[in-house]
Motif scaffolding. Sequence first.
Motif, PDB file in Angstrom:
ATOM      1  N   TYR A  86       0.831  -1.213   0.000  1.00 40.02           N
ATOM      2  CA  TYR A  86       0.000   0.000   0.000  1.00 40.02           C
ATOM      3  C   TYR A  86       0.862   1.258   0.000  1.00 40.02           C
ATOM      4  O   TYR A  86       0.672   2.165  -0.833  1.00 40.02           O
ATOM      5  N   VAL A 100       0.365   3.501  -3.377  1.00 40.79           N
ATOM      6  CA  VAL A 100      -0.872   4.282  -3.232  1.00 40.79           C
ATOM      7  C   VAL A 100      -0.810   5.590  -4.030  1.00 40.79           C
ATOM      8  O   VAL A 100      -1.813   5.973  -4.674  1.00 40.79           O
ATOM      9  N   GLU A 101       0.293   6.267  -4.033  1.00 38.30           N
ATOM     10  CA  GLU A 101       0.384   7.536  -4.764  1.00 38.30           C
ATOM     11  C   GLU A 101       0.270   7.316  -6.258  1.00 38.30           C
ATOM     12  O   GLU A 101      -0.399   8.096  -6.960  1.00 38.30           O
ATOM     13  N   PHE A 121      -3.347   6.453  -7.086  1.00 37.10           N
ATOM     14  CA  PHE A 121      -4.201   7.656  -6.979  1.00 37.10           C
ATOM     15  C   PHE A 121      -3.999   8.574  -8.178  1.00 37.10           C
ATOM     16  O   PHE A 121      -4.955   9.066  -8.774  1.00 37.10           O
ATOM     17  N   ARG A 122      -2.755   8.794  -8.522  1.00 37.25           N
ATOM     18  CA  ARG A 122      -2.456   9.680  -9.647  1.00 37.25           C
ATOM     19  C   ARG A 122      -3.029   9.114 -10.947  1.00 37.25           C
ATOM     20  O   ARG A 122      -3.616   9.829 -11.745  1.00 37.25           O
ATOM     21  N   TYR A 163      -6.766   9.537 -10.772  1.00 35.46           N
ATOM     22  CA  TYR A 163      -7.146  10.951 -10.851  1.00 35.46           C
ATOM     23  C   TYR A 163      -6.999  11.485 -12.268  1.00 35.46           C
ATOM     24  O   TYR A 163      -7.859  12.235 -12.745  1.00 35.46           O
ATOM     25  N   LEU A 164      -5.935  11.148 -12.944  1.00 40.00           N
ATOM     26  CA  LEU A 164      -5.730  11.621 -14.310  1.00 40.00           C
ATOM     27  C   LEU A 164      -6.772  11.046 -15.263  1.00 40.00           C
ATOM     28  O   LEU A 164      -7.041  11.616 -16.317  1.00 40.00           O
ATOM     29  N   LYS A 208     -11.152  14.624  -7.632  1.00 42.49           N
ATOM     30  CA  LYS A 208     -10.390  14.167  -6.471  1.00 42.49           C
ATOM     31  C   LYS A 208     -11.201  13.192  -5.629  1.00 42.49           C
ATOM     32  O   LYS A 208     -10.699  12.156  -5.210  1.00 42.49           O
ATOM     33  N   GLU A 219     -10.243   9.357  -5.012  1.00 45.51           N
ATOM     34  CA  GLU A 219     -10.029   8.774  -3.680  1.00 45.51           C
ATOM     35  C   GLU A 219     -10.923   7.553  -3.470  1.00 45.51           C
ATOM     36  O   GLU A 219     -10.487   6.530  -2.924  1.00 45.51           O
ATOM     37  N   THR A 241      -9.585   4.709  -5.662  1.00 46.32           N
ATOM     38  CA  THR A 241      -8.311   4.217  -5.099  1.00 46.32           C
ATOM     39  C   THR A 241      -8.557   3.362  -3.869  1.00 46.32           C
ATOM     40  O   THR A 241      -7.935   2.311  -3.686  1.00 46.32           O
ATOM     41  N   SER A 242      -9.479   3.803  -3.048  1.00 49.70           N
ATOM     42  CA  SER A 242      -9.816   3.034  -1.848  1.00 49.70           C
ATOM     43  C   SER A 242     -10.369   1.669  -2.230  1.00 49.70           C
ATOM     44  O   SER A 242     -10.010   0.648  -1.634  1.00 49.70           O
ATOM     45  N   PHE A 292      -7.577  -0.805  -3.426  1.00 54.42           N
ATOM     46  CA  PHE A 292      -6.806  -1.490  -2.379  1.00 54.42           C
ATOM     47  C   PHE A 292      -7.682  -2.404  -1.530  1.00 54.42           C
ATOM     48  O   PHE A 292      -7.205  -3.442  -1.048  1.00 54.42           O
ATOM     49  N   THR A 293      -8.918  -2.057  -1.363  1.00 53.52           N
ATOM     50  CA  THR A 293      -9.821  -2.935  -0.621  1.00 53.52           C
ATOM     51  C   THR A 293     -10.019  -4.247  -1.373  1.00 53.52           C
ATOM     52  O   THR A 293      -9.967  -5.330  -0.778  1.00 53.52           O
ATOM     53  N   VAL A 322      -4.963  18.676  -5.135  1.00 50.53           N
ATOM     54  CA  VAL A 322      -4.212  17.451  -5.403  1.00 50.53           C
ATOM     55  C   VAL A 322      -2.748  17.690  -5.731  1.00 50.53           C
ATOM     56  O   VAL A 322      -1.970  16.760  -5.773  1.00 50.53           O
ATOM     57  N   ILE A 323      -2.397  18.908  -5.975  1.00 46.59           N
ATOM     58  CA  ILE A 323      -1.004  19.145  -6.354  1.00 46.59           C
ATOM     59  C   ILE A 323      -0.183  19.428  -5.110  1.00 46.59           C
ATOM     60  O   ILE A 323      -0.605  20.186  -4.233  1.00 46.59           O
TER      61      ILE A 323
END
Lengths: 220, 194
Positions: free
Chosen positions: B17, B21-22, B25-26, B29-30, B35, B39, B42-43, B46-47, B112-113
């Motif tokens: 994780y 994770v970054e 997420f990126r 997000y892209l 956002k 999120e 992304t959650s 991983f779940t 987000v930046i």
Amino acid sequence: MDKETLEKIYLLRKIRPERTWVSAMKKDILDSHVGERETERVSVWEYFAQPALQSKMKLAGAFVFLFFFGYLVLPLLPSSYDQVAYAPVPEVEEEVTEEEEDINVVPKDKEESVDVARKEQPVEKEFAVLKEGLYGLQRQVLGSMIKDEGELEVETWTDKDIVEYYIAKIEEEEDDSVQVMTMGVQEEEEKDERVEMLIEANENDDYEEAFNLIVDILAK
Amino acid sequence: MLKRREKKKGKDFEKIYDTHVEQIFRFVYLKVGSKDDAEDITSRVFTQTWKSVADTDIKAIKKPRALLYRIARNLVIDYYRKNRPVREEESKEGSVPTKKSSRPKQVPLEDVIVVDKEMRPDEKALLNSQVEEVKSALQELNEDYQNVIIWYYLDELTTSEIAELLEKPEASIRVLIHRAVESLKKRLGNKGKR
């Protein structure tokens, strides 16, 4: 690729999630799954009672049973292997020397017991047993000859008694110059040789040989 | 013994994780541009990953990053299916009515930046605009072009890893990367001229 475009693309690397959100999400995910696991916890018996494990448990049980059966029970059962494994060892026949081949040779320490045993045997039985073969015939003839000469106790005589009687007779003839027993023996040396052999056969309890010699001496 | 094993598996998952994770997420997000949605997705990535390794040895997963990206791609596709093109009927006051767009509502990149603390406000604004420009241009590309640019230049995946993710030959990936960059460059050039 030109540097300008690459630098612009690399600007996107600045996009990152919030740290607090990252930590919170991680905790939520791990805690939620742990919570699910706790509610799903089952007892040991329930665990092994699962259908998915049943076939594996049966297979494992079969292997355990075969192991104990083959390792513990089978050796206890009688089998042809045992019969072969524990078969009596054949006795090795000892090589018999020339001296031992003479079954008529009785060890000296047993002479007395043999003589006593033989004297106790009735003559009739002796004659009956020895009827077969020349040995029996010879003995029968010699015994009858002794009987004719008036020896009343000849019925209880043993082979040794008969042989010793004739040895005595032969020696008497030599001394008294009686020609009855030695009539036929032309040469003195030959007769002496036979007498010596007769005496030796008597000493060795070789009564068959002794009877042959007596008959031979009487016949010549 | 069960608790100890679970604890160990949890630690192994934490490593995966923290490492990815970054990137996830990126990537998300892209793709989605929001956002909150990023999120959320992304959650879920991983779940789902955590649940999928619940009954197995987590160390047996040779390429966890590939697994994460596969799940992320699928969830993004599901997101697109659920968020079909919406005609924007409302417009901001004084602004030109926007065109029909298949993309979700844009959010400020300030959320987000990662910005340097010592950066001046004008520098922050410039950074925001530049990132927004590239992000917009990227989102105009097709999915494969977006993926290869994100994975190759931002997440530094190898061409073989990208080939495995896209289930294409490695040689095709190199060609794809080149075409994606050229396409992005063209759009950035067009935006620059505007």
